[in-house]
Design an enzyme around this catalytic site. Sequence first.
Site, PDB file in Angstrom:
ATOM      1  NE  ARG A 223     -29.465 -87.664  20.771  1.00  0.00           N
ATOM      2  CZ  ARG A 223     -29.764 -88.122  21.672  1.00  0.00           C
ATOM      3  NH1 ARG A 223     -30.863 -87.308  22.348  1.00  0.00           N
ATOM      4  NH2 ARG A 223     -29.773 -89.318  22.338  1.00  0.00           N
ATOM      5  CG  HIS A 271     -29.340 -83.508  26.344  1.00  0.00           C
ATOM      6  ND1 HIS A 271     -28.475 -84.045  25.376  1.00  0.00           N
ATOM      7  CD2 HIS A 271     -30.155 -84.655  26.594  1.00  0.00           C
ATOM      8  CE1 HIS A 271     -29.018 -85.055  24.884  1.00  0.00           C
ATOM      9  NE2 HIS A 271     -30.223 -85.561  25.647  1.00  0.00           N
TER      10      HIS A 271
END
Length: 308
Positions: A223, A271
Site C-alpha cells: 500500500r 495499482h
Amino acid sequence: MTILYAADPAESEAWIGSLRALDPKLDFATWPDWGDPDKVDFIIVGGRSPGDLSIFKNARAIQSTWAGVNHLLKSKFPPGVPIARMVDQGLSANMVEYLVYWVLDALRQGRELRAAQREGKWIDLPLRWARDFPVGILGLGTLGVATAEKLVGLGFPVSGWSRTAKTVAGVRAFHGAGQLGDFLAPLKLMICLLPLTNDTEGILDAKLFAGLTDGAILVNAGRGGHTNDADLLAALDSGKLAYALLDVFREEPLPPDHVFWRRKDIVITPHVAAITRAGTGAEDILENYRRALAGKPLLNPVDPSRGY
Ligand code: NAP
C-alpha cells in the site's frame, strides 16, 4: 433478507451478476439505496470505505472484495460483526506474475538495456544468475508465500519477513522487529507485500533502507501508506536504492504534478498488480454469506484489532 453492495456502480454490477448466476434467488440492494436498513443481513464492500455501516444492526457479516482491508477498517461497524477479506486464486496469480516479471527484469537489467537502446548503444552487460540475486519479501502471507514459492522455483535465494514465525519450504523466514536487520542485510531486491496497519504505516523509511545493501531495488506492491515518500527520494538521491518500482501510492490516482512522475529512478504502475475477479471470487462470497447466516466462522476472517 438483503445483501447490500457498497461499492462503485460498475464494480457492483459485475459482482452482483456473478453472485446471481450462482444463486438467482439472492436479493440485492446497492449503496446508497438500501431501503430498510434492518433488512440488510450481509454487506459486500469494494475498494472504497463506505463510511458508517453501524446502522445495519442485523448484518451478520461484512465481506471485502479486496485482499487489503485498511480502507474498510476505517468504517463504523455494528458491534461484533465478523469481517472477511478476499483471497482469490486469480488475484494471487496476478500478483505472482507481476512480481516475477519485475524481479526478472531487475536481474536481467531491463532498465539498463532499454536506456542503452534509446541512446543507440551496444552495451556489454555481464550475465547474472538468479542464485546470486537475493530477494526478500516483507509479508509472508497469502500473496507473499505464493510469490516466494515461484521465485524459489526460478533459483533465487528468497527470504521473507512476517509478524509471527513461519515455515515455507525453500524460504529463509524471519519474523518480528528483532529479525528485520538480518532479513534486510543480504537483499538485492526487496518487495513489500504487507497489509497497511498502525504497525506497518511508513515502514519503508530511512531506517529500513539503511539496513539494505547499497544499490538495492525496492518494489512496493503493498500500500502507498507503507512508503515514507521523502525518505524514499533521499535514499534514491544518495544511491542507497538503485531504483524503486511502485504500484501503490499515498494518493491514488497519483496526482499529475507528483514528483514521482518526473523521477527516472522510479518506475510507476497504476495499482495494477492484482485484482479480484468477480467470476472466481463470487463463490467464496456466497460461501461466506451462507456461513454468516448459519452463524459459522467465515473464510478469510479479518482481525480488526491487528488491522489485517
Ligand atoms: P495476508 O495473507 O494477510 O499476509 C500479510 C502478511 O504480512 C503476513 O505474513 C503477516 O504476518 C505480515 N504482517 C502483518 N503485519 C506485520 C508486521 N507488523 N510485521 C511483520 N509482518 C507483518 O495478506 P495478503 O493477502 O498476502 O496481502 C498482502 C497485502 O498485499 C494486502 O494487505 C494489500 O496491502 C496488498 N495487495 C496489493 C495489491 C495490488 O494490486 N498492489 C493487490 C492485493 C493485495 P503473519 O503471517 O505473522 O500474520
